[in-house]
Write a protein that holds these residues in place. Structure first.
Motif, PDB file in Angstrom:
ATOM      1  N   ALA A  45       0.828  -1.203   0.000  1.00 52.38           N
ATOM      2  CA  ALA A  45       0.000   0.000   0.000  1.00 52.38           C
ATOM      3  C   ALA A  45       0.863   1.254   0.000  1.00 52.38           C
ATOM      4  O   ALA A  45       0.578   2.225  -0.705  1.00 52.38           O
ATOM      5  N   LEU A  46       1.944   1.240   0.792  1.00 57.04           N
ATOM      6  CA  LEU A  46       2.808   2.422   0.873  1.00 57.04           C
ATOM      7  C   LEU A  46       3.518   2.672  -0.446  1.00 57.04           C
ATOM      8  O   LEU A  46       3.694   3.819  -0.864  1.00 57.04           O
ATOM      9  N   ALA A  47       3.938   1.597  -1.125  1.00 56.87           N
ATOM     10  CA  ALA A  47       4.760   1.727  -2.331  1.00 56.87           C
ATOM     11  C   ALA A  47       3.954   1.712  -3.624  1.00 56.87           C
ATOM     12  O   ALA A  47       4.545   1.719  -4.703  1.00 56.87           O
ATOM     13  N   ASP A  48       2.647   1.713  -3.547  1.00 53.57           N
ATOM     14  CA  ASP A  48       1.817   1.632  -4.742  1.00 53.57           C
ATOM     15  C   ASP A  48       2.153   2.754  -5.727  1.00 53.57           C
ATOM     16  O   ASP A  48       2.047   3.939  -5.396  1.00 53.57           O
ATOM     17  N   GLY A  49       2.576   2.373  -6.927  1.00 56.49           N
ATOM     18  CA  GLY A  49       2.873   3.346  -7.967  1.00 56.49           C
ATOM     19  C   GLY A  49       4.118   4.176  -7.739  1.00 56.49           C
ATOM     20  O   GLY A  49       4.316   5.184  -8.435  1.00 56.49           O
ATOM     21  N   ALA A  50       4.987   3.780  -6.816  1.00 53.02           N
ATOM     22  CA  ALA A  50       6.188   4.572  -6.528  1.00 53.02           C
ATOM     23  C   ALA A  50       7.147   4.578  -7.717  1.00 53.02           C
ATOM     24  O   ALA A  50       7.289   3.576  -8.431  1.00 53.02           O
ATOM     25  N   ASP A  51       7.809   5.692  -7.925  1.00 52.69           N
ATOM     26  CA  ASP A  51       8.843   5.751  -8.964  1.00 52.69           C
ATOM     27  C   ASP A  51      10.045   4.910  -8.580  1.00 52.69           C
ATOM     28  O   ASP A  51      10.611   4.198  -9.411  1.00 52.69           O
ATOM     29  N   VAL A  52      10.454   4.997  -7.311  1.00 48.12           N
ATOM     30  CA  VAL A  52      11.641   4.283  -6.833  1.00 48.12           C
ATOM     31  C   VAL A  52      11.304   3.577  -5.527  1.00 48.12           C
ATOM     32  O   VAL A  52      10.755   4.183  -4.609  1.00 48.12           O
ATOM     33  N   LEU A  53      11.647   2.293  -5.443  1.00 53.10           N
ATOM     34  CA  LEU A  53      11.523   1.519  -4.211  1.00 53.10           C
ATOM     35  C   LEU A  53      12.920   1.107  -3.780  1.00 53.10           C
ATOM     36  O   LEU A  53      13.612   0.366  -4.487  1.00 53.10           O
ATOM     37  N   ILE A  54      13.345   1.608  -2.633  1.00 50.00           N
ATOM     38  CA  ILE A  54      14.621   1.216  -2.024  1.00 50.00           C
ATOM     39  C   ILE A  54      14.308   0.111  -1.032  1.00 50.00           C
ATOM     40  O   ILE A  54      13.554   0.324  -0.078  1.00 50.00           O
ATOM     41  N   TYR A  55      14.888  -1.077  -1.248  1.00 52.58           N
ATOM     42  CA  TYR A  55      14.440  -2.255  -0.503  1.00 52.58           C
ATOM     43  C   TYR A  55      15.623  -3.052   0.049  1.00 52.58           C
ATOM     44  O   TYR A  55      16.644  -3.234  -0.611  1.00 52.58           O
ATOM     45  N   ASP A  56      15.444  -3.544   1.268  1.00 51.50           N
ATOM     46  CA  ASP A  56      16.434  -4.374   1.940  1.00 51.50           C
ATOM     47  C   ASP A  56      16.645  -5.684   1.169  1.00 51.50           C
ATOM     48  O   ASP A  56      15.722  -6.476   1.009  1.00 51.50           O
ATOM     49  N   GLY A 110      12.270  -8.545  -3.082  1.00 54.41           N
ATOM     50  CA  GLY A 110      12.237  -7.171  -3.564  1.00 54.41           C
ATOM     51  C   GLY A 110      11.639  -7.068  -4.948  1.00 54.41           C
ATOM     52  O   GLY A 110      10.825  -6.178  -5.224  1.00 54.41           O
ATOM     53  N   ALA A 111      12.020  -7.983  -5.841  1.00 55.29           N
ATOM     54  CA  ALA A 111      11.459  -7.982  -7.185  1.00 55.29           C
ATOM     55  C   ALA A 111       9.961  -8.253  -7.151  1.00 55.29           C
ATOM     56  O   ALA A 111       9.181  -7.662  -7.912  1.00 55.29           O
ATOM     57  N   GLU A 112       9.543  -9.122  -6.240  1.00 51.83           N
ATOM     58  CA  GLU A 112       8.123  -9.447  -6.131  1.00 51.83           C
ATOM     59  C   GLU A 112       7.310  -8.232  -5.685  1.00 51.83           C
ATOM     60  O   GLU A 112       6.265  -7.929  -6.269  1.00 51.83           O
ATOM     61  N   ILE A 113       7.785  -7.510  -4.683  1.00 53.91           N
ATOM     62  CA  ILE A 113       7.039  -6.346  -4.213  1.00 53.91           C
ATOM     63  C   ILE A 113       7.101  -5.221  -5.240  1.00 53.91           C
ATOM     64  O   ILE A 113       6.123  -4.481  -5.432  1.00 53.91           O
ATOM     65  N   ALA A 114       8.219  -5.080  -5.953  1.00 56.45           N
ATOM     66  CA  ALA A 114       8.322  -4.049  -6.984  1.00 56.45           C
ATOM     67  C   ALA A 114       7.305  -4.286  -8.096  1.00 56.45           C
ATOM     68  O   ALA A 114       6.664  -3.343  -8.580  1.00 56.45           O
ATOM     69  N   ARG A 115       7.144  -5.546  -8.504  1.00 57.31           N
ATOM     70  CA  ARG A 115       6.137  -5.870  -9.516  1.00 57.31           C
ATOM     71  C   ARG A 115       4.732  -5.620  -8.972  1.00 57.31           C
ATOM     72  O   ARG A 115       3.873  -5.064  -9.667  1.00 57.31           O
ATOM     73  N   ALA A 116       4.504  -6.028  -7.730  1.00 58.74           N
ATOM     74  CA  ALA A 116       3.163  -5.923  -7.158  1.00 58.74           C
ATOM     75  C   ALA A 116       2.706  -4.480  -7.007  1.00 58.74           C
ATOM     76  O   ALA A 116       1.524  -4.166  -7.198  1.00 58.74           O
ATOM     77  N   CYS A 117       3.632  -3.583  -6.676  1.00 54.77           N
ATOM     78  CA  CYS A 117       3.247  -2.187  -6.446  1.00 54.77           C
ATOM     79  C   CYS A 117       3.421  -1.325  -7.693  1.00 54.77           C
ATOM     80  O   CYS A 117       3.046  -0.152  -7.687  1.00 54.77           O
ATOM     81  N   GLY A 118       3.998  -1.882  -8.757  1.00 54.79           N
ATOM     82  CA  GLY A 118       4.156  -1.121  -9.989  1.00 54.79           C
ATOM     83  C   GLY A 118       5.254  -0.083  -9.940  1.00 54.79           C
ATOM     84  O   GLY A 118       5.162   0.970 -10.582  1.00 54.79           O
ATOM     85  N   ALA A 119       6.332  -0.367  -9.202  1.00 57.72           N
ATOM     86  CA  ALA A 119       7.453   0.572  -9.115  1.00 57.72           C
ATOM     87  C   ALA A 119       8.190   0.650 -10.445  1.00 57.72           C
ATOM     88  O   ALA A 119       8.237  -0.315 -11.206  1.00 57.72           O
ATOM     89  N   ARG A 120       8.771   1.816 -10.739  1.00 49.38           N
ATOM     90  CA  ARG A 120       9.583   1.958 -11.947  1.00 49.38           C
ATOM     91  C   ARG A 120      10.979   1.364 -11.747  1.00 49.38           C
ATOM     92  O   ARG A 120      11.534   0.750 -12.651  1.00 49.38           O
ATOM     93  N   LYS A 121      11.553   1.613 -10.562  1.00 51.95           N
ATOM     94  CA  LYS A 121      12.926   1.157 -10.303  1.00 51.95           C
ATOM     95  C   LYS A 121      12.997   0.555  -8.905  1.00 51.95           C
ATOM     96  O   LYS A 121      12.424   1.089  -7.956  1.00 51.95           O
ATOM     97  N   LEU A 122      13.713  -0.564  -8.797  1.00 54.04           N
ATOM     98  CA  LEU A 122      13.987  -1.232  -7.528  1.00 54.04           C
ATOM     99  C   LEU A 122      15.464  -1.049  -7.211  1.00 54.04           C
ATOM    100  O   LEU A 122      16.323  -1.422  -8.012  1.00 54.04           O
TER     101      LEU A 122
END
Length: 281
Positions: free
Chosen positions: A185-196, A223-235
Motif C-alpha cells: 500500500a505504501l509503495a503503490d505506484g512509486a517511482d523508486v523503491l529502495i528495498y532491503d 524485492g522484485a516481487e514487491i516491486a512488480r506488485a506495487c508497480g514501481a519503476r525502479k527497484l
C-alpha cells in the motif's frame, strides 16, 4: 525535481576494504532532494560525508527520517558536522518503538563514556519528534507517509512525495510468505523503491549454514516481487551484507534484473534523477 543520492549502502556494520570499495562500506544513509527541501533517510556512517557536502553549499536545513535506532542507522549522527553549528536547522523524526523516547535513545549513544560530547551540547537548532505508523506530514513542499514493517524491535518505512514523484524507503524489513500488504500500500505506484536485499535466498534459508529467518532482513527475490506488485519503476537493492564483496553485489544485481529489469544495486555515489527516470519510462 527529485534527486536521490546514496551515501551509505551497507547493513549491520561499516565494511571498508579493497573488496568492498566499489560499492562502498558505509552504513545506511540516503539523501533525497526535492526542490529546496533536504530529506535524509537514516544516519549511518554515510551521513558524515553527506554533512561535509551540505556545508559546502551553505547553512544546512534538513529533515532526518530514521527507520529505526539500531546502531548502523544512527551511529553517524555524532559525526554529522552540521549538528555542531548554530547556523544549522535539523529536524529528526523517528520512533524508539516503546523504549524510552527518541531523544533519550539518541542521547544515550552520545553519553559518557561512549562519546565526549553530549547531544544537549550540540549547537544546531535541533527538533526531535516521534513518528507513528500511518502518520502523514509535510516538510515544506514534500509529503511524507509512514508504515510499520517487519523487523526485530520495530521499523518504519517512509514514502517521500514531491510534485507527483515518489520514493519509498523500506530497509530492514523481512518479507512474509505473501507480499507485505502494508508495504504494498505504501509503495503503490512509486517511482523508486529502495528495498532491503541483505541476503540471497540461499543465505536466508540457511543452505549450508545458519538460517537467517527471523533476523529482520530480506532478499532480492522478495524485492522484485514487491516491486512488480506495487508497480514501481525502479527497484534499488539496499542494505548489503557487510561481507558481500563488490562482485557479490554485482551478481545479486544481475539476478534481480532477470526478475525485475528495473533493478539496480545501491552503491555509494549513485544518483537517481526521478524526473528523468519517469520521462524514460
Amino acid at each position: 525535481m527529485m534527486e536521490i543520492k546514496f551515501w551509505g549502502v551497507r547493513g549491520s556494520i561499516a565494511s571498508p576494504g579493497p573488496e568492498t570499495a566499489a560499492v562502498g562500506g558505509n552504513t545506511s544513509c540516503v539523501e533525497v532532494r526535492c526542490g529546496s527541501s533536504r530529506i535524509i533517510l537514516d544516519a549511518g556512517t554515510g551521513v558524515r560525508k553527506l554533512g561535509d557536502a551540505l556545508l559546502r553549499e551553505g547553512p544546512v536545513e534538513a529533515t532526518v527520517l530514521l527507520s529505526h535506532l539500531h546502531w548502523d542507522h544512527i551511529q553517524g549522527l555524532p559525526f554529522f558536522v552540521p549538528a555542531y553549528l548554530p547556523s544549522s536547522r535539523l529536524s529528526i523524526v523517528g520512533s524508539a518503538h516503546g523504549v524510552g523516547s527518541l531523544r533519550e535513545v539518541l542521547s544515550t549513544q552520545m553519553a559518557a563514556p561512549s562519546f565526549p560530547v553530549r547531544m544537549d551540547e550540540l549547537c544546531a537548532q535541533i527538533a526531535v519528534r516521534e513518528a507513528r505508523p500511518g502518520e502523514a506530514f509535510d516538510v515544506g513542499e514534500v509529503h511524507v507517509r509512514i508504515a510499520k514493517l517487519n523487523h526485530p524491535g520495530g521499523v518504519l518505512a517512509y514514502r517521500v512525495e514531491h510534485e507527483g514523484r515518489s520514493v519509498v524507503y523500506a530497509t530492514d524489513t523481512e518479507h512474509y510468505a505473501c507480499v507485505d500488504p502494508a508495504l504494498r500500500a505504501l509503495a503503490d505506484g512509486a517511482d523508486v523503491l529502495i528495498y532491503d536485499a541483505q541476503y540471497t535466498p540461499e543465505e536466508y534459508r540457511g543452505d549450508g549454514g545458519r538460517s537467517k529467518v527471523g533476523w529482520g532482513h530480506s532478499t532480492y527475490v522478495a524485492g522484485a516481487e514487491i516491486a512488480r506488485a506495487c508497480g514501481a519503476r525502479k527497484l534499488v537493492l539496499f542494505h548489503h551484507d557487510p561481507q558481500r564483496t563488490d562482485a557479490g553485489v554485482a551478481e545479486i544485481e544481475r539476478l534481480s534484473r532477470e526478475l525485475f529489469p528495473g533493478s539496480v544495486a545501491a552503491r555509494e555515489g549513485l544518483c537517481i534523477h526521478v524526473e528523468a527516470l519517469a520521462r524514460a519510462a
